[in-house]
Design a protein around this motif. Structure first.
Motif, PDB file in Angstrom:
ATOM      1  N   VAL A 119       0.862  -1.180   0.000  1.00 45.55           N
ATOM      2  CA  VAL A 119       0.000   0.000   0.000  1.00 45.55           C
ATOM      3  C   VAL A 119       0.895   1.225   0.000  1.00 45.55           C
ATOM      4  N   ALA A 120       0.739   2.074  -0.997  1.00 45.79           N
ATOM      5  CA  ALA A 120       1.552   3.289  -1.113  1.00 45.79           C
ATOM      6  C   ALA A 120       0.692   4.497  -0.742  1.00 45.79           C
ATOM      7  N   LEU A 121       1.111   5.252   0.249  1.00 48.06           N
ATOM      8  CA  LEU A 121       0.402   6.459   0.663  1.00 48.06           C
ATOM      9  C   LEU A 121       1.189   7.675   0.201  1.00 48.06           C
ATOM     10  N   VAL A 122       0.553   8.489  -0.640  1.00 41.20           N
ATOM     11  CA  VAL A 122       1.186   9.715  -1.123  1.00 41.20           C
ATOM     12  C   VAL A 122       1.007  10.779  -0.053  1.00 41.20           C
ATOM     13  N   ALA A 123       2.060  11.037   0.678  1.00 38.62           N
ATOM     14  CA  ALA A 123       2.030  12.025   1.765  1.00 38.62           C
ATOM     15  C   ALA A 123       3.465  12.317   2.159  1.00 38.62           C
ATOM     16  N   SER A 124       3.646  13.414   2.896  1.00 40.33           N
ATOM     17  CA  SER A 124       4.971  13.699   3.424  1.00 40.33           C
ATOM     18  C   SER A 124       5.296  12.677   4.510  1.00 40.33           C
ATOM     19  N   ARG A 125       6.553  12.564   4.831  1.00 40.39           N
ATOM     20  CA  ARG A 125       6.961  11.594   5.846  1.00 40.39           C
ATOM     21  C   ARG A 125       6.272  11.878   7.180  1.00 40.39           C
ATOM     22  N   LYS A 126       6.189  13.154   7.553  1.00 39.76           N
ATOM     23  CA  LYS A 126       5.595  13.517   8.840  1.00 39.76           C
ATOM     24  C   LYS A 126       4.103  13.252   8.856  1.00 39.76           C
ATOM     25  N   ARG A 127       3.388  13.702   7.791  1.00 39.18           N
ATOM     26  CA  ARG A 127       1.932  13.508   7.761  1.00 39.18           C
ATOM     27  C   ARG A 127       1.582  12.029   7.622  1.00 39.18           C
ATOM     28  N   GLY A 128       2.364  11.291   6.831  1.00 43.53           N
ATOM     29  CA  GLY A 128       2.103   9.874   6.666  1.00 43.53           C
ATOM     30  C   GLY A 128       2.244   9.115   7.966  1.00 43.53           C
ATOM     31  N   ALA A 129       3.301   9.421   8.738  1.00 41.16           N
ATOM     32  CA  ALA A 129       3.512   8.744  10.012  1.00 41.16           C
ATOM     33  C   ALA A 129       2.386   9.056  10.987  1.00 41.16           C
ATOM     34  N   ALA A 130       1.946  10.318  11.005  1.00 39.57           N
ATOM     35  CA  ALA A 130       0.857  10.695  11.906  1.00 39.57           C
ATOM     36  C   ALA A 130      -0.439   9.990  11.532  1.00 39.57           C
ATOM     37  N   LEU A 131      -0.713   9.879  10.243  1.00 39.11           N
ATOM     38  CA  LEU A 131      -1.939   9.211   9.789  1.00 39.11           C
ATOM     39  C   LEU A 131      -1.924   7.727  10.157  1.00 39.11           C
ATOM     40  N   LEU A 132      -0.792   7.087  10.001  1.00 39.81           N
ATOM     41  CA  LEU A 132      -0.694   5.672  10.338  1.00 39.81           C
ATOM     42  C   LEU A 132      -0.817   5.459  11.847  1.00 39.81           C
ATOM     43  N   ASP A 133      -0.303   6.406  12.651  1.00 44.18           N
ATOM     44  CA  ASP A 133      -0.464   6.307  14.105  1.00 44.18           C
ATOM     45  C   ASP A 133      -1.941   6.346  14.485  1.00 44.18           C
ATOM     46  N   GLU A 134      -2.704   7.185  13.801  1.00 43.11           N
ATOM     47  CA  GLU A 134      -4.138   7.300  14.085  1.00 43.11           C
ATOM     48  C   GLU A 134      -4.892   6.021  13.748  1.00 43.11           C
ATOM     49  N   LEU A 135      -4.393   5.272  12.761  1.00 43.87           N
ATOM     50  CA  LEU A 135      -5.064   4.040  12.357  1.00 43.87           C
ATOM     51  C   LEU A 135      -4.811   2.889  13.327  1.00 43.87           C
ATOM     52  N   ALA A 136      -3.809   3.029  14.189  1.00 42.32           N
ATOM     53  CA  ALA A 136      -3.485   1.987  15.161  1.00 42.32           C
ATOM     54  C   ALA A 136      -3.291   0.633  14.479  1.00 42.32           C
ATOM     55  N   LEU A 137      -2.409   0.598  13.501  1.00 40.44           N
ATOM     56  CA  LEU A 137      -2.157  -0.631  12.762  1.00 40.44           C
ATOM     57  C   LEU A 137      -1.276  -1.584  13.562  1.00 40.44           C
ATOM     58  N   THR A 138      -1.382  -2.866  13.240  1.00 41.97           N
ATOM     59  CA  THR A 138      -0.444  -3.834  13.801  1.00 41.97           C
ATOM     60  C   THR A 138       0.907  -3.656  13.104  1.00 41.97           C
ATOM     61  N   ASP A 139       1.950  -4.240  13.690  1.00 43.44           N
ATOM     62  CA  ASP A 139       3.274  -4.124  13.074  1.00 43.44           C
ATOM     63  C   ASP A 139       3.271  -4.719  11.663  1.00 43.44           C
ATOM     64  N   ALA A 140       2.580  -5.858  11.492  1.00 40.50           N
ATOM     65  CA  ALA A 140       2.533  -6.508  10.173  1.00 40.50           C
ATOM     66  C   ALA A 140       1.800  -5.629   9.172  1.00 40.50           C
ATOM     67  N   GLU A 141       0.716  -4.995   9.590  1.00 38.68           N
ATOM     68  CA  GLU A 141      -0.027  -4.119   8.676  1.00 38.68           C
ATOM     69  C   GLU A 141       0.802  -2.892   8.317  1.00 38.68           C
ATOM     70  N   ARG A 142       1.458  -2.318   9.309  1.00 40.39           N
ATOM     71  CA  ARG A 142       2.235  -1.110   9.037  1.00 40.39           C
ATOM     72  C   ARG A 142       3.389  -1.395   8.083  1.00 40.39           C
ATOM     73  N   ALA A 143       3.930  -2.600   8.147  1.00 40.77           N
ATOM     74  CA  ALA A 143       5.032  -2.950   7.247  1.00 40.77           C
ATOM     75  C   ALA A 143       4.582  -2.992   5.798  1.00 40.77           C
ATOM     76  N   ARG A 144       3.279  -3.158   5.555  1.00 43.94           N
ATOM     77  CA  ARG A 144       2.758  -3.208   4.187  1.00 43.94           C
ATOM     78  C   ARG A 144       2.439  -1.824   3.637  1.00 43.94           C
ATOM     79  N   VAL A 145       2.473  -0.790   4.468  1.00 42.17           N
ATOM     80  CA  VAL A 145       2.162   0.569   4.021  1.00 42.17           C
ATOM     81  C   VAL A 145       3.462   1.349   3.827  1.00 42.17           C
ATOM     82  N   HIS A 146       3.630   1.903   2.627  1.00 44.54           N
ATOM     83  CA  HIS A 146       4.852   2.625   2.276  1.00 44.54           C
ATOM     84  C   HIS A 146       4.534   4.106   2.122  1.00 44.54           C
ATOM     85  N   THR A 147       5.141   4.917   2.982  1.00 42.71           N
ATOM     86  CA  THR A 147       4.978   6.365   2.901  1.00 42.71           C
ATOM     87  C   THR A 147       6.252   7.031   3.389  1.00 42.71           C
TER      88      THR A 147
END
Length: 288
Positions: free
Chosen positions: A176-204
């Motif tokens: 999964v590729a998220l078009v966002a800045s590094r800072k905004r992308g990290a904040a968005l993923l924190d809000e989603l409360a993903l598991t480690d395995a899920e977060r590893a599949r998201v590239h931002t």
């Protein structure tokens, strides 16, 4: 009556993997003729005709190898008492002791479903990604249904991103590729409360770092990273379940590799199972 050409079109439309086998040369005596064709399915079954029972065993085994690596193959099936067939660089030679005495060449072309790229967002970047992905022979799905997607690009630039990421992960997309800045992308993923395995599949930030600025350049960096994930990292192009590869055995009479299936001739002697390429080898074995 359904022809092999019809079956090829049907399987292609249905996005089913298969191998299109075509006899390109035949040397007497052999039952196959140039132009004879068949499709080989992932379970090893053959529809059509590319030679007798013994030749089919070699075709099955070689065809399943091409499905695994996606590379075309020229298969040369030769009897064990001839060396008259011309050498063909890059071909696989199979010596077939129970063959009729002729020699055949069969071109095996694996046909694999085009990888599906899911796309979220209506932005210049998403338009550029869709254009480039289609040029690269991806099937683009922009409906929000990411079932069967190899990768999903989220290019909403602030709109519907969390829902799209969650849907892509739930659908099993491996990338999964998220078009966002590094800072905004990290904040968005924190809000989603993903598991480690899920977060590893998201590239931002999405894509390879090439200094991209325009939507077209950003699309290039994203698709380059998707292709890298497929070709280098082995990202599965079909995340759904696949048919198990049939087991193989060596015919104790002729030495051929055969696929084990419900119709494979079989004998159990002294607690050991033996499989054969054809009824003739089975009869020779049991008689001995």
């Amino acid at each position: 009556m359904t022809t092999i050409a019809d079956r090829v079109r049907e399987l292609t439309v249905a996005r089913e993997p298969f191998v299109h086998a075509t006899v390109v040369r035949a040397q007497e005596p052999t039952s196959a003729r140039p132009g004879d064709a068949a499709v080989v399915l992932p379970d090893g079954s053959i529809e059509g005709f590319v030679g007798g029972v013994c030749a089919e065993s070699s075709v099955r085994a070689a065809a399943l190898d091409t499905l695994r690596d996606g590379a075309t193959l020229l298969l040369r099936v030769l009897p064990d008492d001839t060396a008259t067939f011309p050498d063909t660089p890059g071909a696989r030679v199979v010596v077939n002791p129970c063959h009729s005495g002729g020699a055949i060449e069969i071109f095996l072309r694996p046909v694999l479903p085009a990888p599906v790229l899911g796309l979220a967002g209506s932005t210049p970047i998403s338009v550029a990604v869709a254009t480039l992905a289609e040029f690269l022979d991806f099937q683009v799905a922009a409906s929000g249904d990411y079932a069967g997607a190899t990768a999903v690009v989220v290019a909403g630039l602030g709109k519907g991103e969390q829902d799209a990421i969650r849907a892509a992960l739930d659908a099993g997309a491996g990338y999964v590729a998220l078009v966002a800045s590094r800072k905004r992308g990290a904040a968005l993923l924190d809000e989603l409360a993903l598991t480690d395995a899920e977060r590893a599949r998201v590239h931002t930030p999405a894509g390879l770092e090439i200094g991209a600025r325009s939507p077209q350049e950003i699309a290039l960096s994203i698709m380059a990273d998707v292709v890298r994930a497929i070709r280098v990292d082995g990202l599965a192009s079909s995340p759904g379940p696949t048919a198990a590869r049939p087991q193989q055995a060596v015919d104790p009479v002729c030495g051929m590799t055969v696929l084990i299936g419900p119709e494979t001739p079989h004998a159990r002697v002294d607690g050991r199972d033996h499989w054969f390429c054809c009824a003739g080898c089975h009869e020779s074995f049991t008689a001995a």
